[in-house]
Structures are given as structure tokens and as C-alpha cells.
Design a protein around this motif. Sequence first.
Motif, PDB file in Angstrom:
ATOM      1  N   GLU A   1      33.159  23.577 -29.134  1.00  0.00           N
ATOM      2  CA  GLU A   1      34.283  22.682 -29.454  1.00  0.00           C
ATOM      3  C   GLU A   1      34.453  22.549 -30.970  1.00  0.00           C
ATOM      4  N   ASP A   2      33.340  22.407 -31.683  1.00  0.00           N
ATOM      5  CA  ASP A   2      33.393  22.122 -33.126  1.00  0.00           C
ATOM      6  C   ASP A   2      33.764  23.344 -33.957  1.00  0.00           C
ATOM      7  N   ILE A   3      33.109  24.483 -33.694  1.00  0.00           N
ATOM      8  CA  ILE A   3      33.357  25.633 -34.579  1.00  0.00           C
ATOM      9  C   ILE A   3      33.917  26.855 -33.847  1.00  0.00           C
ATOM     10  N   GLY A   4      34.073  26.739 -32.517  1.00  0.00           N
ATOM     11  CA  GLY A   4      34.730  27.811 -31.760  1.00  0.00           C
ATOM     12  C   GLY A   4      33.805  28.915 -31.282  1.00  0.00           C
ATOM     13  N   ILE A   5      32.505  28.818 -31.592  1.00  0.00           N
ATOM     14  CA  ILE A   5      31.593  29.887 -31.140  1.00  0.00           C
ATOM     15  C   ILE A   5      30.148  29.396 -31.049  1.00  0.00           C
ATOM     16  N   ALA A   6      29.475  29.845 -30.003  1.00  0.00           N
ATOM     17  CA  ALA A   6      28.019  29.649 -29.880  1.00  0.00           C
ATOM     18  C   ALA A   6      27.478  30.852 -29.108  1.00  0.00           C
ATOM     19  N   ILE A   7      26.325  31.359 -29.538  1.00  0.00           N
ATOM     20  CA  ILE A   7      25.697  32.476 -28.810  1.00  0.00           C
ATOM     21  C   ILE A   7      24.245  32.093 -28.534  1.00  0.00           C
TER      22      ILE A   7
ATOM     23  N   GLU B   1      47.564  44.940 -28.916  1.00  0.00           N
ATOM     24  CA  GLU B   1      47.811  45.522 -30.254  1.00  0.00           C
ATOM     25  C   GLU B   1      47.995  44.403 -31.275  1.00  0.00           C
ATOM     26  N   GLU B   2      48.756  43.372 -30.860  1.00  0.00           N
ATOM     27  CA  GLU B   2      48.930  42.226 -31.768  1.00  0.00           C
ATOM     28  C   GLU B   2      47.570  41.547 -31.995  1.00  0.00           C
ATOM     29  N   GLY B   3      46.765  41.502 -30.934  1.00  0.00           N
ATOM     30  CA  GLY B   3      45.420  40.929 -31.058  1.00  0.00           C
ATOM     31  C   GLY B   3      44.589  41.702 -32.066  1.00  0.00           C
ATOM     32  N   ALA B   4      44.667  43.048 -31.989  1.00  0.00           N
ATOM     33  CA  ALA B   4      43.882  43.876 -32.914  1.00  0.00           C
ATOM     34  C   ALA B   4      44.366  43.665 -34.352  1.00  0.00           C
ATOM     35  N   ALA B   5      45.693  43.484 -34.524  1.00  0.00           N
ATOM     36  CA  ALA B   5      46.230  43.255 -35.875  1.00  0.00           C
ATOM     37  C   ALA B   5      45.710  41.910 -36.410  1.00  0.00           C
ATOM     38  N   LYS B   6      45.640  40.922 -35.517  1.00  0.00           N
ATOM     39  CA  LYS B   6      45.108  39.613 -35.950  1.00  0.00           C
ATOM     40  C   LYS B   6      43.626  39.712 -36.317  1.00  0.00           C
ATOM     41  N   ALA B   7      42.897  40.506 -35.516  1.00  0.00           N
ATOM     42  CA  ALA B   7      41.458  40.688 -35.803  1.00  0.00           C
ATOM     43  C   ALA B   7      41.282  41.363 -37.165  1.00  0.00           C
ATOM     44  N   LYS B   8      42.154  42.345 -37.438  1.00  0.00           N
ATOM     45  CA  LYS B   8      42.053  43.083 -38.712  1.00  0.00           C
ATOM     46  C   LYS B   8      42.330  42.121 -39.875  1.00  0.00           C
ATOM     47  N   GLU B   9      43.312  41.249 -39.653  1.00  0.00           N
ATOM     48  CA  GLU B   9      43.643  40.277 -40.700  1.00  0.00           C
ATOM     49  C   GLU B   9      42.454  39.330 -40.944  1.00  0.00           C
ATOM     50  N   ALA B  10      41.794  38.928 -39.837  1.00  0.00           N
ATOM     51  CA  ALA B  10      40.628  38.030 -39.971  1.00  0.00           C
ATOM     52  C   ALA B  10      39.505  38.719 -40.741  1.00  0.00           C
ATOM     53  N   MET B  11      39.409  40.053 -40.567  1.00  0.00           N
ATOM     54  CA  MET B  11      38.404  40.825 -41.297  1.00  0.00           C
ATOM     55  C   MET B  11      38.792  40.891 -42.780  1.00  0.00           C
ATOM     56  N   GLU B  12      40.061  41.147 -43.025  1.00  0.00           N
ATOM     57  CA  GLU B  12      40.508  41.349 -44.410  1.00  0.00           C
ATOM     58  C   GLU B  12      40.553  40.050 -45.223  1.00  0.00           C
ATOM     59  N   THR B  13      40.866  38.946 -44.555  1.00  0.00           N
ATOM     60  CA  THR B  13      40.988  37.687 -45.302  1.00  0.00           C
ATOM     61  C   THR B  13      39.659  36.944 -45.418  1.00  0.00           C
ATOM     62  N   GLY B  14      38.642  37.413 -44.696  1.00  0.00           N
ATOM     63  CA  GLY B  14      37.323  36.776 -44.802  1.00  0.00           C
ATOM     64  C   GLY B  14      37.109  35.640 -43.812  1.00  0.00           C
ATOM     65  N   THR B  15      38.120  35.356 -42.945  1.00  0.00           N
ATOM     66  CA  THR B  15      37.915  34.225 -42.020  1.00  0.00           C
ATOM     67  C   THR B  15      36.865  34.571 -40.952  1.00  0.00           C
ATOM     68  N   ALA B  16      36.782  35.850 -40.564  1.00  0.00           N
ATOM     69  CA  ALA B  16      35.793  36.232 -39.538  1.00  0.00           C
ATOM     70  C   ALA B  16      34.377  36.155 -40.116  1.00  0.00           C
ATOM     71  N   LEU B  17      34.221  36.580 -41.374  1.00  0.00           N
ATOM     72  CA  LEU B  17      32.906  36.506 -42.020  1.00  0.00           C
ATOM     73  C   LEU B  17      32.492  35.032 -42.161  1.00  0.00           C
ATOM     74  N   ALA B  18      33.454  34.209 -42.546  1.00  0.00           N
ATOM     75  CA  ALA B  18      33.164  32.767 -42.681  1.00  0.00           C
ATOM     76  C   ALA B  18      32.732  32.193 -41.333  1.00  0.00           C
ATOM     77  N   LYS B  19      33.365  32.681 -40.246  1.00  0.00           N
ATOM     78  CA  LYS B  19      33.008  32.192 -38.904  1.00  0.00           C
ATOM     79  C   LYS B  19      31.570  32.604 -38.554  1.00  0.00           C
ATOM     80  N   PHE B  20      31.194  33.827 -38.911  1.00  0.00           N
ATOM     81  CA  PHE B  20      29.820  34.282 -38.659  1.00  0.00           C
ATOM     82  C   PHE B  20      28.829  33.393 -39.413  1.00  0.00           C
ATOM     83  N   ARG B  21      29.142  33.102 -40.672  1.00  0.00           N
ATOM     84  CA  ARG B  21      28.238  32.284 -41.483  1.00  0.00           C
ATOM     85  C   ARG B  21      28.141  30.862 -40.916  1.00  0.00           C
ATOM     86  N   GLU B  22      29.282  30.360 -40.406  1.00  0.00           N
ATOM     87  CA  GLU B  22      29.295  29.032 -39.779  1.00  0.00           C
ATOM     88  C   GLU B  22      28.396  29.031 -38.531  1.00  0.00           C
ATOM     89  N   LEU B  23      28.475  30.122 -37.771  1.00  0.00           N
ATOM     90  CA  LEU B  23      27.658  30.257 -36.556  1.00  0.00           C
ATOM     91  C   LEU B  23      26.166  30.231 -36.912  1.00  0.00           C
TER      92      LEU B  23
END
Length: 446
Positions: free
Chosen positions: A144-150, A290-312
Amino acid sequence: MNMNEIIIKKRNGGKLTEEEIRWFVSEYTAGNIPDYQASALLMAIYFSKMDEEETFALTDAMRTSGDVVDLSAIKGIKVDKHSTGGVGDKVTLVVGPLAAACGVPIAKMSGRGLGFTGGTVDKLESIPGFKTTLEPEEFYKQVEDIGIAIIGQSGHIAPADKKLYALRDVTGTIENLSLISSSIMSKKLAAGSDAIILDVKCGKGAFMENQEKAEELAARMCKIGNAAGKRTVAVITDMNQPLGRAVGNSLEVFEAYDTLKGQGPADITEISLHIAGIMIYLGGKADTPEEGAAKAKEAMETGTALAKFRELVVAQGGSLEMFDYHDASGSVPVADYQEELIADRDGYIASIDAQMIGLCSQRTGAGRKVKEDDIDPFAGVLLFKKVGDEVKKGDRLAMFYSSEEKKLKDTVLEAGGKENGAEGEAFVISAKKPEIPALIKTTIGL
Ligand code: URA
């Protein structure tokens, strides 16, 4: 019900009823049916096969044999991901943060590895402090808080499968499509997500050696998932050479980290964007994959996905220190001893035996032989060359890392490294540039 009659019915090619299958699963799990009778039934199923209805009944009986996770308290469409397993497969560590950064809640339970390399949980545990056990309330709250748990899969998920899988493993009854698909899907369906993406590997380093078999398995699993009310999609991907360049727990975490930064190997990046694209689509955050993959690529390029990993990492108690050091220096932590494998001639890499690299990685200490074995988080193999790359005599093909010097020398010799340098058996070097097989073969269920 009578176990002997059930065995004879299946042996003679008959169709088992739902009641018979449920009775067998619950009585065997409770310890009321001996292994010799369960083995006989598994062998009868192996030869006489099960139809779709029987397979579905078996899946459901195993799904409900233990805890069935309820994720309904978490808002949004939860998407789970499963891989049938491959050498160097760290895709979950990439697609989880990518999809979460695009708004898809990831409440993931992963396994430990038995065999070549560690599982996702072993990889995450190579991060100092990272906790892979959370109380259910903490787990839901973190999603709920950060969108991911493993976290690690609890022993109470599909205990019937656990017992039957162990028996299949020692009775020659693994390789049956109904038994494999029901085993995998019983766990996925019990894990509580709303949609599932399956990465079914094919090739030398995989469970399914050829694409046709992998497609058949994928189609069966999609049918089971959809019949259970969970949108299920499968991708068939190549596993003829290791995925990426890193094989081993900490080495793979850093490769995933670099991929999230947009600096990963081409194959890991391609497969991760494809799978994350489907997850984002299934999670309702894109109108098409395809739109999903474009969004994923954007998350990679803008650093939001890396920030999410660090938050996790931080949310689960892990330290970011080694990632910060890696960002600043480019280096990664490795085990104390290292040994290289050298090319003994000019040419092109024609093939890399994924299975052998997996086995070598296990020998360095990165994987378990039996489930009680400890894992060395910093052991493993780094590949400097991939199929199709040009090599010159004397080039480094791979580096092996271990905490035990003797183990390391034996492992490199096993992989083919000779005293004065040789191309080795794990790598085949040819004079002609080889065809490179497509990484993503096909997608089923979209
Ligand atoms: N993985 C599983 O979980 N079950 C099988 O039967 C095969 C692979």
C-alpha cells in the motif's frame, strides 16, 4: 474411496473424478496414503495422462491444500510473475520495480533456488540487512505504501504440491504436462494476485528443451489460470545461453540494478521491458502491452524504476551502501578468489552452454545441491562474451568467483579452462559468425 481402485482406473486410461482427485490430494497431504501408492498413481498419470478437467481439479485441490492469500485489501490490479527458471534469470528484480513505478501493485512471494543458482529470495538476501520474511500485515502495508514488496513464499502455500513435487523428483514423474502445469499454477493461484505473467523458458538451460513443448506447457497454464478467473499470459523465451552476463546472487542483483539504470545487457533489457509492458497492461495502467513497454522504458530512463528498487531495499531493511559505492566506483562486491577462462583461438562465440555455466556457478557456492546448503552470496560467474561476439586468442571469456580456492580451480577446469588457456567446453568458438536465436519467441494469451 479406495486408493488401489484409483490407481488401477488411471493405469487403464480412465478419467478420474473431481472427488477422487480431491480425496487423493487431501489424504496424501495428511499422511494417510503411503508414498508407494502415490508414486504408482503419479506413474499411471505420467503414462495415461490427464485431460483438462482432471488437470484443473488437481490444480485446485493442491491450491486449496494450504493458505490461499487474500490480497483484496490492497487497491488496484495485483500482477504476479513467474519464471520456469533459467541460468542468470534476474528478471523479477527488474520487472517488479518497473511495473511498480508505473502504478501496478506488486505483492510478490518468491522461492529459493534448489539447483543451479539461487532464487529471487536468495538474490535479495545478498543485500546486507534485507529481510525476506514479513508479517502479513507488514507485507500488505508495504505494498500500500510504496507499491511493492517481495518476500519468501511461506511453507503453507500449496503444501500438497510441495510433498508431491518431492516425490515426483525421485520417481521419474516430473516431465508430464498436467503434473508440471498443476504444480506451478496451484502455487500461483494460491498467492492471491489478480493476473499472472508466466515466462516459460526453452532451450538447453531450461526445463523445456524445445519451443513446441514450452508452448504446450504455456498454453495449459494459461488455460488453468483463466479458468480460475485470473487473466494469465505467457511469454516463451530463449534459454540456450545464460541470460545477461552475471550468474550468482549478488552479481545478479547488481546486474538488475544496472538494468534499472538503463545500463544493463541488451537481452535482460529487452526481456524486462517486454514482460513489464505486459504487467503494466494487465494491471490496467496501459491500453496495450506496447504502451506498457513504452511506460516501462520511460521509468527506466527517468530513474523512477531505480528509485523504486532503492525504496524496496530500504523498506525491507536492506542497506544501500553497496549500491552507492557501486554508483560511485562501478565495482561490485565479489568472493575472495577469482579465476578466469581464456579463449585459445580467434573466432566467434558459437554457443555458451547455459546448463554448464549454471552447474559451475553452483560449484563456486552460488547455488545449492541440497536444500540445507548455505549459499555464498558473492560467488558466481561473470561472462565477458555472449553468443555472436568476436573473440581473439587470449581474450577473457568469463571470470569465476568463489570463497574457496580449491573449488574454484576445479570449477574452471570443469568449464574447460586448461593450464595455458583454452576456449573450454562451456564456450564453443567457431570461425563463422553464428545465427543468434530470437530471445522472445512468442507470447500466448494476449
Ligand atoms: N516447477 C514447479 O514448481 N513444478 C514443476 O512441476 C516443475 C517446475
